[in-house]
Design an enzyme around this catalytic site. Structure first.
Site, PDB file in Angstrom:
ATOM      1  N   LYS A 161       0.853  -1.195   0.000  1.00  0.00           N
ATOM      2  CA  LYS A 161       0.000   0.000   0.000  1.00  0.00           C
ATOM      3  C   LYS A 161       0.889   1.246   0.000  1.00  0.00           C
ATOM      4  O   LYS A 161       1.535   1.558   1.009  1.00  0.00           O
ATOM      5  CB  LYS A 161      -0.890   0.041   1.254  1.00  0.00           C
ATOM      6  CG  LYS A 161      -1.891   1.187   1.172  1.00  0.00           C
ATOM      7  CD  LYS A 161      -2.408   1.640   2.516  1.00  0.00           C
ATOM      8  CE  LYS A 161      -1.648   2.799   3.096  1.00  0.00           C
ATOM      9  NZ  LYS A 161      -1.690   4.056   2.339  1.00  0.00           N
TER      10      LYS A 161
ATOM     11  N   GLU B  40      -1.360   7.259   0.215  1.00  0.00           N
ATOM     12  CA  GLU B  40      -2.525   7.614  -0.596  1.00  0.00           C
ATOM     13  C   GLU B  40      -2.297   8.875  -1.418  1.00  0.00           C
ATOM     14  O   GLU B  40      -2.962   9.085  -2.424  1.00  0.00           O
ATOM     15  CB  GLU B  40      -3.781   7.760   0.283  1.00  0.00           C
ATOM     16  CG  GLU B  40      -3.670   8.713   1.462  1.00  0.00           C
ATOM     17  CD  GLU B  40      -3.090   8.047   2.716  1.00  0.00           C
ATOM     18  OE1 GLU B  40      -2.176   7.227   2.599  1.00  0.00           O
ATOM     19  OE2 GLU B  40      -3.572   8.378   3.815  1.00  0.00           O
TER      20      GLU B  40
ATOM     21  N   THR C 207       2.148   6.322  13.708  1.00  0.00           N
ATOM     22  CA  THR C 207       1.570   5.249  12.891  1.00  0.00           C
ATOM     23  C   THR C 207       2.279   3.934  13.207  1.00  0.00           C
ATOM     24  O   THR C 207       1.644   2.874  13.294  1.00  0.00           O
ATOM     25  CB  THR C 207       1.693   5.571  11.384  1.00  0.00           C
ATOM     26  OG1 THR C 207       1.343   6.934  11.178  1.00  0.00           O
ATOM     27  CG2 THR C 207       0.818   4.681  10.552  1.00  0.00           C
TER      28      THR C 207
ATOM     29  N   GLU D 203      10.479   1.230   9.950  1.00  0.00           N
ATOM     30  CA  GLU D 203      11.450   2.291   9.630  1.00  0.00           C
ATOM     31  C   GLU D 203      10.756   3.599   9.918  1.00  0.00           C
ATOM     32  O   GLU D 203       9.891   4.040   9.148  1.00  0.00           O
ATOM     33  CB  GLU D 203      11.836   2.229   8.146  1.00  0.00           C
ATOM     34  CG  GLU D 203      12.639   1.014   7.752  1.00  0.00           C
ATOM     35  CD  GLU D 203      14.033   1.002   8.350  1.00  0.00           C
ATOM     36  OE1 GLU D 203      14.550   2.082   8.715  1.00  0.00           O
ATOM     37  OE2 GLU D 203      14.596  -0.088   8.468  1.00  0.00           O
TER      38      GLU D 203
HETATM   39  N1  LIG Z   1      13.374   5.402   8.629  1.00  0.00           N
HETATM   40  C1  LIG Z   1      13.226   5.530   7.325  1.00  0.00           C
HETATM   41  O1  LIG Z   1      13.937   4.923   6.539  1.00  0.00           O
HETATM   42  C2  LIG Z   1      12.154   6.428   6.770  1.00  0.00           C
HETATM   43  C3  LIG Z   1      12.111   6.658   5.396  1.00  0.00           C
HETATM   44  C4  LIG Z   1      11.126   7.504   4.884  1.00  0.00           C
HETATM   45  C5  LIG Z   1      10.213   8.112   5.734  1.00  0.00           C
HETATM   46  N2  LIG Z   1      10.281   7.873   7.066  1.00  0.00           N
HETATM   47  C6  LIG Z   1       9.346   8.550   7.979  1.00  0.00           C
HETATM   48  O2  LIG Z   1       8.051   8.652   7.401  1.00  0.00           O
HETATM   49  C7  LIG Z   1       7.370   9.777   7.946  1.00  0.00           C
HETATM   50  C8  LIG Z   1       6.735  10.580   6.833  1.00  0.00           C
HETATM   51  O3  LIG Z   1       5.872   9.790   6.097  1.00  0.00           O
HETATM   52  P1  LIG Z   1       4.273   9.850   6.240  1.00  0.00           P
HETATM   53  O4  LIG Z   1       3.843  11.200   6.702  1.00  0.00           O
HETATM   54  O5  LIG Z   1       3.726   9.270   4.992  1.00  0.00           O
HETATM   55  O6  LIG Z   1       4.051   8.850   7.451  1.00  0.00           O
HETATM   56  P2  LIG Z   1       2.658   8.266   7.977  1.00  0.00           P
HETATM   57  O7  LIG Z   1       3.003   7.444   9.151  1.00  0.00           O
HETATM   58  O8  LIG Z   1       1.646   9.325   8.120  1.00  0.00           O
HETATM   59  O9  LIG Z   1       2.162   7.360   6.760  1.00  0.00           O
HETATM   60  C9  LIG Z   1       2.960   6.326   6.253  1.00  0.00           C
HETATM   61  C10 LIG Z   1       2.044   5.276   5.645  1.00  0.00           C
HETATM   62  O10 LIG Z   1       1.275   4.704   6.685  1.00  0.00           O
HETATM   63  C11 LIG Z   1      -0.095   4.671   6.302  1.00  0.00           C
HETATM   64  N3  LIG Z   1      -0.926   4.703   7.503  1.00  0.00           N
HETATM   65  C12 LIG Z   1      -1.433   5.775   8.153  1.00  0.00           C
HETATM   66  N4  LIG Z   1      -2.167   5.384   9.211  1.00  0.00           N
HETATM   67  C13 LIG Z   1      -2.134   4.028   9.242  1.00  0.00           C
HETATM   68  C14 LIG Z   1      -2.697   3.034  10.094  1.00  0.00           C
HETATM   69  N5  LIG Z   1      -3.448   3.350  11.148  1.00  0.00           N
HETATM   70  N6  LIG Z   1      -2.425   1.746   9.833  1.00  0.00           N
HETATM   71  C15 LIG Z   1      -1.655   1.398   8.793  1.00  0.00           C
HETATM   72  N7  LIG Z   1      -1.104   2.289   7.933  1.00  0.00           N
HETATM   73  C16 LIG Z   1      -1.335   3.595   8.163  1.00  0.00           C
HETATM   74  C17 LIG Z   1      -0.230   5.881   5.390  1.00  0.00           C
HETATM   75  O11 LIG Z   1      -1.373   5.762   4.587  1.00  0.00           O
HETATM   76  C18 LIG Z   1       1.071   5.809   4.604  1.00  0.00           C
HETATM   77  O12 LIG Z   1       0.971   4.890   3.554  1.00  0.00           O
HETATM   78  C19 LIG Z   1       8.430  10.565   8.682  1.00  0.00           C
HETATM   79  O13 LIG Z   1       8.283  10.354  10.056  1.00  0.00           O
HETATM   80  C20 LIG Z   1       9.732   9.970   8.176  1.00  0.00           C
HETATM   81  O14 LIG Z   1      10.806  10.125   9.056  1.00  0.00           O
HETATM   82  C21 LIG Z   1      11.214   7.039   7.603  1.00  0.00           C
END
Ligand SMILES: NC(=O)c1ccc[n+]([C@@H]2O[C@H](COP(=O)([O-])OP(=O)(O)OC[C@H]3O[C@@H](n4cnc5c(N)ncnc54)[C@H](O)[C@@H]3O)[C@@H](O)[C@H]2O)c1
Ligand SMILES: C[N+](C)(C)CC=O
Length: 485
Positions: free
Chosen positions: A170, A173, A227, A245
């Site tokens: 997934k 979105e 999340t 991650e």
């Molecule tokens: N450590 C790493 O390698 C790495 C790499 C890239 C991004 N990130 C982190 O990602 C974050 C930014 O990305 P974001 O805003 O898309 O993060 P997010 O946690 O808002 O969303 C990430 C994904 O999780 C899904 N999601 C949201 N709620 C969920 C739920 N309840 N259950 C399952 N899935 C759910 C979202 O739809 C999306 O696909 C930052 O914190 C960044 O540091 C980490």
């Protein structure tokens, strides 16, 4: 989206408009799946794993398919890069580099697919043989973020497929386009049906179903810490394996003896690359007090020159933020920084000018006089915000840098390489760079200490995450034991 080898709409016909963050134009309309679509995809992946050929195919043959995916990514580099830039706002130069990295990840795991034939171990009894082998973990759920949409997907897809797993992915979105495009390329290569399923839709429904389902054996997630917590809880239902991650708040430690020109140059890149929307962004500049004024003066001169604009324009150095919601979140952090008493030196607002009116732009921002009690130092703003802290001794630098719930990455700038080694040992982080910032590549593991995550992607460990270990023991001379006569 792709379920069981077919391109399908969402079962209820719902769709979502995908927006270009530079001008808010609609660039695509994609299916808005829900739990039902996720369930169908999980069932397809389950059938492909339990009854299909993929997990049992010679690993070298799986590797050949991954090599072909890498070739197609190279051939489509420009198209994929343009799509990524239109969807995320990042510059085309960055997107092209991402696509090269992605092809490299597929190539790395293609090569690694058949390299681990297991090992024979010496059992502590006569007339016996013991073998330890690795087998695919099963059906994998994968959830990816919007900042590096295809790159983060590739870190999961390539090792999972090399290991012989089947999967449901997934994408975020708001940035699903390159993930859907790579599904087309994979179709061209020809994976058995049900092996690769892509379901677009929200986290609260599609993502939650993948995390909760007892038909999923492993959930691999890249995204925010909150999340991550929800996913960890949801995964406990069937004790599925988890790989997380998460975010970072990464220190960039500068000693006064560092090479000044290179340090300033990299400090800029560390924080403002992709408008700070990078998990490993060097958002905390921790500088030796004696160098502070000189470094800050030079930084400010350069920050003023950063060219904001359309990511599609070759002269742009920093694009817009990826969504209106995210810009609003970063703006809240700017307000918090001011309330906390940090000194705003530059930026902190939207740029003026007609060319920026429709995009989700924010000026590169510097806060001075910061300390570890401040929320802008502790929390991931995930925007173009640099906070500056100072130190007087090596011990103080280490203490400040480690004062965080995160532990993803950090850097040290010094010409004293003994000190560099000492400090790198003391930092509680998954990656430490010495006289550099940001390099990551398929051969080296990536992941976080503390609340930055669980497990590692990339490297050999990144493949092992998608396997279970099995010990096979054979008694070569079985005789009755005579215990229960
Ligand atoms: N450590 C790493 O390698 C790495 C790499 C890239 C991004 N990130 C982190 O990602 C974050 C930014 O990305 P974001 O805003 O898309 O993060 P997010 O946690 O808002 O969303 C990430 C994904 O999780 C899904 N999601 C949201 N709620 C969920 C739920 N309840 N259950 C399952 N899935 C759910 C979202 O739809 C999306 O696909 C930052 O914190 C960044 O540091 C980490
Ligand atoms: C892991 N990395 C650096 C590619 C992207 C983080 O957001």
């Amino acid at each position: 989206m792709v379920i069981d080898g077919e391109w399908v709409a969402a079962h209820n016909g719902q769709t979502r408009e995908i927006i270009n963050p530079f001008n808010q134009e609609i660039i695509a309309v994609v299916p808005e799946g829900d739990r039902e679509d996720a369930k169908r995809a999980i069932q397809a992946a389950r059938r492909a794993f339990d009854h299909g050929e993929w997990p049992h195919m010679p690993a070298a043959d799986r590797g050949k398919k991954l090599f072909k995916v890498a070739e197609l990514i190279d051939q489509n580099n420009e198209k994929l890069a343009e799509l990524e830039t239109l969807d995320t706002g990042k510059t085309l130069v960055e997107s092209r580099a991402d696509m090269e990295d992605i092809a490299g990840v597929f190539r790395y795991y293609a090569g690694l697919a058949d390299k681990d034939g297991g090992e024979t171990i010496e059992p502590p009894m006569p007339d016996a043989v013991s073998r330890v082998v690795r087998e695919p973990v099963g059906v994998c759920g994968m959830i990816t973020p919007w900042n590096y949409p295809l790159l983060q997907a590739s870190w999961k897809l390539a090792p999972a497929l090399a290991a012989g797993c089947t999967l449901v992915l997934k994408p975020s979105e708001i940035t699903p386009l390159t993930t859907l495009k790579i599904a087309e390329l994979m179709e061209e290569v020809g994976f058995p049906k049900g092996v690769v399923n892509i379901v677009t839709g929200p986290g609260a429904t599609v993502g939650a179903e993948l995390s909760e389902s007892d038909q999923v054996d492993l959930i691999s997630f890249t995204g925010g810490i909150e999340t991550g917590r929800k996913i960890m809880q949801a995964a406990s239902g069937n004790m599925k394996k988890i790989a997380l991650e998460l975010g970072g708040k990464n220190p960039n430690i500068v000693f006064a003896d560092s090479d000044f020109e290179t340090t300033v140059d990299y400090a800029m890149n560390a924080v403002y690359f992709h408008a700070g929307q990078v998990c490993s962004a060097g958002a905390r500049l921790i500088v030796e007090e004696s160098l502070h004024d000189k470094l800050v003066n030079e930084l400010l001169k350069r920050v003023k020159r950063i060219q904001l604009g359309n990511g599609m324009d070759e002269s742009t150095q920093m694009g817009p933020l990826t969504s209106a919601e995210h810009r609003a979140k970063v703006e809240r952090y700017i307000a918090i920084g001011k309330e906390e008493g940090a000194k705003l030196l530059i930026g902190g607002k939207r740029p003026e000018g007609k060319e920026y009116e429709k995009g989700f732009f924010l000026e590169p921002t510097v806060f001075d006089g910061c300390d570890t009690k401040m929320r802008i130092v502790q929390e991931e703003t995930f925007g173009p915000i640099l906070t500056i802290e100072t130190f007087r001794t090596e011990e103080e630098a280490v203490r400040i840098a480690n004062d965080s719930v995160y532990g993803l990455a950090g850097a040290i700038w010094t010409q004293d390489l003994n000190r560099a080694q000492r400090v790198s040992k003391s930092l509680r982080m998954g990656t430490v760079w010495i006289n550099d910032f940001h390099p990551y590549f398929p051969q080296a593991p990536w992941g976080g200490y503390k609340q930055s995550g669980i497990g590692r992607e990339l490297g050999k460990t990144g493949l092992e995450e998608y396997t279970e270990q099995k010990h096979i023991f054979q008694n070569l001379n079985p005789q009755p034991m005579g215990w229960f006569k």
